[in-house]
Every structure is written in structure tokens, then in C-alpha cells.
Design a protein around this motif. Structure first.
Motif, PDB file in Angstrom:
ATOM      1  N   ASP A   9      47.327  46.400  42.186  1.00  0.00           N
ATOM      2  CA  ASP A   9      47.761  46.107  40.825  1.00  0.00           C
ATOM      3  C   ASP A   9      47.981  44.595  40.811  1.00  0.00           C
ATOM      4  OD1 ASP A   9      49.302  45.531  38.630  1.00  0.00           O
ATOM      5  OD2 ASP A   9      50.639  47.240  38.875  1.00  0.00           O
ATOM      6  N   ILE A  10      47.310  43.892  39.912  1.00  0.00           N
ATOM      7  CA  ILE A  10      47.336  42.423  39.963  1.00  0.00           C
ATOM      8  C   ILE A  10      48.750  41.858  39.778  1.00  0.00           C
ATOM      9  CG2 ILE A  10      46.905  41.824  37.518  1.00  0.00           C
ATOM     10  CD1 ILE A  10      44.715  39.874  38.691  1.00  0.00           C
ATOM     11  N   ALA A  21      43.141  39.214  31.693  1.00  0.00           N
ATOM     12  CA  ALA A  21      41.986  39.459  30.813  1.00  0.00           C
ATOM     13  C   ALA A  21      42.549  39.590  29.398  1.00  0.00           C
ATOM     14  CB  ALA A  21      41.267  40.735  31.243  1.00  0.00           C
ATOM     15  N   ASN A  23      42.833  38.365  25.019  1.00  0.00           N
ATOM     16  CA  ASN A  23      41.959  38.279  23.828  1.00  0.00           C
ATOM     17  C   ASN A  23      42.199  36.926  23.150  1.00  0.00           C
ATOM     18  OD1 ASN A  23      44.194  38.507  21.922  1.00  0.00           O
ATOM     19  ND2 ASN A  23      44.305  40.643  22.631  1.00  0.00           N
ATOM     20  N   GLY A  30      46.310  45.691  25.428  1.00  0.00           N
ATOM     21  CA  GLY A  30      46.388  46.805  26.382  1.00  0.00           C
ATOM     22  C   GLY A  30      45.866  46.383  27.740  1.00  0.00           C
ATOM     23  N   GLY A  31      45.456  47.349  28.542  1.00  0.00           N
ATOM     24  CA  GLY A  31      44.853  47.082  29.850  1.00  0.00           C
ATOM     25  C   GLY A  31      45.699  46.184  30.730  1.00  0.00           C
ATOM     26  N   VAL A  32      45.018  45.308  31.452  1.00  0.00           N
ATOM     27  CA  VAL A  32      45.722  44.446  32.404  1.00  0.00           C
ATOM     28  C   VAL A  32      46.637  43.455  31.654  1.00  0.00           C
ATOM     29  CG1 VAL A  32      43.909  42.686  32.636  1.00  0.00           C
ATOM     30  CG2 VAL A  32      45.372  43.179  34.560  1.00  0.00           C
ATOM     31  N   ASP A  33      46.233  43.085  30.443  1.00  0.00           N
ATOM     32  CA  ASP A  33      47.033  42.188  29.593  1.00  0.00           C
ATOM     33  C   ASP A  33      48.422  42.801  29.370  1.00  0.00           C
ATOM     34  OD1 ASP A  33      47.612  40.099  27.940  1.00  0.00           O
ATOM     35  OD2 ASP A  33      46.164  40.596  26.361  1.00  0.00           O
ATOM     36  N   LEU A 114      38.872  42.314  37.104  1.00  0.00           N
ATOM     37  CA  LEU A 114      37.456  42.321  36.718  1.00  0.00           C
ATOM     38  C   LEU A 114      37.403  42.162  35.193  1.00  0.00           C
ATOM     39  CD1 LEU A 114      35.117  42.547  38.609  1.00  0.00           C
ATOM     40  CD2 LEU A 114      35.121  45.019  38.295  1.00  0.00           C
ATOM     41  N   SER A 116      36.749  41.749  31.369  1.00  0.00           N
ATOM     42  CA  SER A 116      35.834  42.390  30.391  1.00  0.00           C
ATOM     43  C   SER A 116      35.368  43.796  30.780  1.00  0.00           C
ATOM     44  CB  SER A 116      34.570  41.536  30.122  1.00  0.00           C
ATOM     45  OG  SER A 116      34.890  40.449  29.293  1.00  0.00           O
ATOM     46  N   SER A 117      35.732  44.245  31.976  1.00  0.00           N
ATOM     47  CA  SER A 117      35.139  45.509  32.443  1.00  0.00           C
ATOM     48  C   SER A 117      35.929  46.741  32.010  1.00  0.00           C
ATOM     49  CB  SER A 117      35.026  45.503  33.966  1.00  0.00           C
ATOM     50  OG  SER A 117      36.305  45.684  34.539  1.00  0.00           O
ATOM     51  N   GLY A 118      36.974  46.551  31.183  1.00  0.00           N
ATOM     52  CA  GLY A 118      37.770  47.696  30.722  1.00  0.00           C
ATOM     53  C   GLY A 118      37.524  47.912  29.238  1.00  0.00           C
ATOM     54  N   ILE A 119      38.511  47.547  28.441  1.00  0.00           N
ATOM     55  CA  ILE A 119      38.440  47.760  26.991  1.00  0.00           C
ATOM     56  C   ILE A 119      37.215  47.058  26.387  1.00  0.00           C
ATOM     57  CG2 ILE A 119      39.670  47.228  24.818  1.00  0.00           C
ATOM     58  CD1 ILE A 119      42.297  47.640  26.562  1.00  0.00           C
ATOM     59  N   TYR A 120      36.821  45.925  26.918  1.00  0.00           N
ATOM     60  CA  TYR A 120      35.682  45.183  26.367  1.00  0.00           C
ATOM     61  C   TYR A 120      34.324  45.735  26.804  1.00  0.00           C
ATOM     62  CZ  TYR A 120      38.441  41.530  24.059  1.00  0.00           C
ATOM     63  OH  TYR A 120      39.276  40.848  23.214  1.00  0.00           O
ATOM     64  N   PHE A 151      41.227  47.584  40.390  1.00  0.00           N
ATOM     65  CA  PHE A 151      42.368  48.456  40.127  1.00  0.00           C
ATOM     66  C   PHE A 151      42.047  49.904  40.463  1.00  0.00           C
ATOM     67  CE2 PHE A 151      45.505  50.034  36.789  1.00  0.00           C
ATOM     68  CZ  PHE A 151      46.588  49.754  37.594  1.00  0.00           C
TER      69      PHE A 151
HETATM   70  N1  AR6 Z   1      45.655  45.223  37.945  1.00  0.00           N
HETATM   71  C1  AR6 Z   1      44.350  44.943  38.178  1.00  0.00           C
HETATM   72  N2  AR6 Z   1      43.356  45.359  37.359  1.00  0.00           N
HETATM   73  C2  AR6 Z   1      43.695  46.073  36.268  1.00  0.00           C
HETATM   74  C3  AR6 Z   1      45.026  46.399  35.952  1.00  0.00           C
HETATM   75  C4  AR6 Z   1      46.024  45.940  36.844  1.00  0.00           C
HETATM   76  N3  AR6 Z   1      47.322  46.186  36.650  1.00  0.00           N
HETATM   77  N4  AR6 Z   1      45.037  47.123  34.799  1.00  0.00           N
HETATM   78  C5  AR6 Z   1      43.750  47.258  34.418  1.00  0.00           C
HETATM   79  N5  AR6 Z   1      42.945  46.631  35.301  1.00  0.00           N
HETATM   80  P1  AR6 Z   1      40.978  45.342  30.573  1.00  0.00           P
HETATM   81  P2  AR6 Z   1      39.018  43.632  29.207  1.00  0.00           P
HETATM   82  C6  AR6 Z   1      41.483  46.486  35.305  1.00  0.00           C
HETATM   83  O1  AR6 Z   1      40.733  46.452  29.611  1.00  0.00           O
HETATM   84  O2  AR6 Z   1      37.954  44.640  29.425  1.00  0.00           O
HETATM   85  C7  AR6 Z   1      43.303  43.893  26.235  1.00  0.00           C
HETATM   86  O3  AR6 Z   1      43.807  44.619  25.158  1.00  0.00           O
HETATM   87  C8  AR6 Z   1      40.685  47.508  34.511  1.00  0.00           C
HETATM   88  O4  AR6 Z   1      40.471  48.673  35.296  1.00  0.00           O
HETATM   89  O5  AR6 Z   1      42.381  45.043  30.919  1.00  0.00           O
HETATM   90  O6  AR6 Z   1      38.714  42.209  29.525  1.00  0.00           O
HETATM   91  C9  AR6 Z   1      43.192  42.414  25.944  1.00  0.00           C
HETATM   92  O7  AR6 Z   1      44.237  41.972  25.120  1.00  0.00           O
HETATM   93  C10 AR6 Z   1      39.403  46.757  34.256  1.00  0.00           C
HETATM   94  O8  AR6 Z   1      38.497  46.924  35.365  1.00  0.00           O
HETATM   95  O9  AR6 Z   1      40.382  43.937  30.014  1.00  0.00           O
HETATM   96  C11 AR6 Z   1      41.865  42.359  25.252  1.00  0.00           C
HETATM   97  O10 AR6 Z   1      41.986  42.726  23.892  1.00  0.00           O
HETATM   98  C12 AR6 Z   1      39.827  45.291  34.218  1.00  0.00           C
HETATM   99  O11 AR6 Z   1      41.166  45.264  34.681  1.00  0.00           O
HETATM  100  C13 AR6 Z   1      41.051  43.390  25.969  1.00  0.00           C
HETATM  101  O12 AR6 Z   1      41.985  44.323  26.489  1.00  0.00           O
HETATM  102  C14 AR6 Z   1      39.789  44.674  32.828  1.00  0.00           C
HETATM  103  O13 AR6 Z   1      40.144  45.645  31.860  1.00  0.00           O
HETATM  104  C15 AR6 Z   1      40.315  42.782  27.137  1.00  0.00           C
HETATM  105  O14 AR6 Z   1      39.468  43.766  27.714  1.00  0.00           O
END
Ligand code: AR6
Length: 347
Positions: A9-10, A21, A23, A30-33, A114, A116-120, A151
């Protein structure tokens, strides 16, 4: 190892800076943000409000508040729109800008998710490749320890074909080795029952051609070496010497070699300055890969550090697979080792 892929977990990483990551608003999400803002506390959002947002492909830096690092670098990755809208370049630019910011602020260790690899929605395997390429390019010119934090297991998939090929290779060779070693054990038991303990079948392979200094089978090693000093004077080229010789023979610079091996400069200097330095096995293999040595020469180099490649462990078999394929990209080999839960190459 200047670039290391870790599963974590970062928000738990004890580094100088972690990358978020984010916006374009930089006001959380959401996500890592979301994880980073929750762990850092409300002061992070307060500082982010002062930044006036950030363009896609770029990044801005803030303090880290309750996180264990010093800085958070907020990078804005592209949304995946099918791949023909400049996504790759924008994503690479996120890594480049973040690394440049980290360097400006004196960071020696940085951890990235990583981006952009989640929500984006950026396909994970492609996002990983962009990340590794961009970080690798940066590390060719700069000294820094960079962690790519993965993650979830699903985020890290080497191509199915490669996975299947390696799995098949492991299967073939692992089974062989285990069948062989069973047979060898039985042979050795038979030999032990008739011979004194020091017999040729249990000598390491590298002693095969040492007949002239072995008095065998009476059990006295180094019989013709009149003293320990004589024996030591006959010592072979060391790992360090062989490595430096091979670098010269290949016509590459030290830096080209250790960077390609994913070994940091300090470790290389230690090896360079101490002819008897004993590297770890992943370090020794990383150099063999960087030098693009064929299998037999790889084994020679490893032997200098006291190691062998065997068919009784997956790590060795995976390395052998890549050497046989003439794929000498340490990062691709590490991706495969990671996928099979093995330790990674490098220092
Ligand atoms: N530690 C490490 N990696 C993680 C963690 C963590 N705690 N949580 C998630 N990941 P994402 P994006 C991974 O969706 O695609 C937000 O709402 C996850 O599995 O966080 O760049 C921002 O505000 C994935 O592989 O970021 C933007 O609106 C990676 O982190 C939007 O999401 C990135 O996933 C950005 O989307």
C-alpha cells in the motif's frame, strides 16, 4: 536496485516522496488518491487547494503531513480513450515530471503507483510498460531509488502467452531435475556404502578438471600444493576481475553495465574496488544479463561468486528461460520473476 517493483500500500512506503494518481482539480478522489488523502489528513487537501489544479501529463508537489514520507507528488495521468489520443505520451510525461520534481527537492527515494491503471482505465500491462520504460530512461541519467508499488495481484500480469511459456518451461525442467536428483541420490547412497566419504560423485562440478591437484580417492585434497600459501597463490580470476574483463571485452562503460543490470552505482563501486567482493546471487545474475552472456558464460561468472544455476528452483529456471530466449532485459525478467513470486534481479 535502482528500480524495484514491490507489492504494498503506497501510503505505508517509507520513502522521501510518494506519487499520487490525482485528477486535474488536485482536490482528491477515489482509488489511491483517496487512500493518500485519508492517510495524510485534512492539511493535505488544504495545501492542494492553493495549487490551482494541474494539467494532464504533469505533476505538482506538496508536503506529506501524517504520511511517513516527506512529500506527495500529485501526478495527473490520462484517461484511457482507446490508445490513439496521446495517452502513452501523457502517461510517460507524468513519470518524467514527477521524477524531475523529486530530484529538484532532493529526494533519493520515490514510490509510484501504477498511474492511470485504475479508475482511468489504462490497460494494466501497458501502463506498467510505460512506467518501467520512463523510469528506466530517467535512471540512465540520474541516481535515485524508485519503487513501483503494485497494489493488487491483478494489477500485475505478464502476457498470458509469456506466462504459459514460462510455466511450461518450469514444468519441464523442474520435473526433470527432481527426477534426476532422486536418481542421483540413489546412486550416491550406493557409492557411499562402498567408498570413503570423499568420492568424485559428490565433488562439486567445478572440481571435475582439478585432477592434477587432487589425490583421489584417498581423501587428501590439494596434495600437491605444498602449503596453504601455495594453494592460495593459485587462486583463479575473481568475480570482480571477470566482471571488469567482460565489460572491457564488450566495449561498454561501467555505467552502461550497472545501469542495464539495475544495480546502483555504490554497489558497483564496492565490487570494482574489492577484487574478492562476493555479490548476492541476484546481483551476479543481473550482471550476466547486462553483459548478455550466453548460458555457459553466465554459469562461469556465477561460479566465480560461488553460485550455480540449477533446475531445482524456479528462480534459476526462469532466468535460464530468458537467457535461452536471448532476452536480456532485466526489467522484463523481473516482471516474470515477480509474476511467479520469486526474488528480483539487481543489487
Ligand atoms: N497503494 C498503491 N496502489 C494503489 C492503492 C494504494 N493504496 N490504491 C489503489 N492503487 P487509481 P487512476 C492502485 O484508480 O487510474 C481518482 O479518483 C490501483 O490498483 O487510484 O490514475 C483520482 O482522483 C491502480 O493500479 O488512479 C482520479 O480522478 C493504481 O493504483 C482518478 O482516480 C491507480 O488507480 C485517477 O485514476
Amino acid at each position: 536496485m535502482p528500480l524495484q517493483i514491490v507489492r504494498n500500500d503506497i501510503t505505508k512506503m517509507k520513502v522521501d516522496a510518494i506519487v499520487n494518481a490525482a485528477n486535474t482539480s488536485l482536490l482528491g478522489g477515489g482509488g489511491v488518491d483517496g487512500c493518500i488523502h485519508r492517510a495524510a489528513g485534512p492539511k493535505l487537501l488544504a495545501e492542494c487547494r492553493t495549487l490551482g489544479g494541474c494539467q494532464t501529463g504533469s505533476a505538482k508537489i506538496t508536503g506529506a503531513y501524517d504520511l511517513p514520507c516527506k512529500y506527495v507528488i500529485h501526478a495527473v495521468g490520462p484517461r484511457w480513450l482507446g490508445g490513439s489520443h496521446g495517452e502513452r505520451e501523457q502517461l510517460a510525461s507524468c513519470y518524467r515530471t514527477s521524477l524531475a520534481l523529486a530530484e529538484e527537492h532532493g529526494c533519493e527515494t520515490v514510490a509510484f503507483p501504477l498511474i492511470s491503471s485504475g479508475i482511468y482505465g489504462y490497460p494494466k500491462a501497458q501502463a506498467l510498460k510505460v512506467a518501467v520504460d520512463a523510469i528506466q530512461d530517467f535512471l540512465l541519467e540520474h541516481d535515485m531509488m524508485v519503487y513501483l508499488v503494485i497494489f493488487d495481484r491483478a494489477a500485475y500480469q505478464i502476457s498470458e502467452k509469456l506466462f504459459a511459456d514460462i510455466a511450461q518451461y518450469i514444468d519441464d525442467h523442474y520435473v526433470d531435475a527432481h527426477t534426476d536428483s532422486h536418481t542421483r541420490r540413489l546412486q550416491q547412497q550406493a557409492l557411499f556404502s562402498e567408498e570413503p566419504p570423499m568420492c568424485s560423485s559428490v565433488l562439486p562440478e567445478y572440481m571435475d578438471d582439478m585432477d592434477d591437484i587432487l589425490e583421489f580417492p584417498k581423501g587428501r585434497l590439494f596434495a600437491r600444493a605444498s602449503s596453504l600459501e601455495d594453494a592460495l597463490a593459485q587462486m583463479d580470476e575473481s568475480f570482480s576481475e571477470m566482471l571488469l574483463r567482460k565489460i572491457d571485452e564488450k566495449g561498454i562503460t561501467d555505467a552502461q553495465c550497472y545501469k542495464k543490470a539495475n544495480i546502483d552505482r555504490k554497489l558497483f563501486s564496492k565490487i570494482r574496488s574489492n577484487r574478492l567482493y562476493k555479490p548476492s546471487k541476484p546481483t551476479a545474475i543481473a550482471f550476466a544479463i547486462a553483459l548478455e552472456l550466453p548460458l555457459e558464460e553466465t554459469k562461469d561468472l556465477l561460479q566465480k561468486a560461488g553460485y550455480a544455476l540449477s533446475h531445482s528452483n524456479k528462480f534459476d529456471i526462469i532466468v535460464e528461460y530468458f537467457i535461452r530466449q536471448k532476452n536480456y532485459n532485466v526489467f522484463e525478467i523481473n516482471e516474470a520473476l515477480f509474476a511467479f513470486d520469486q526474488s528480483l534481479l539487481g543489487g
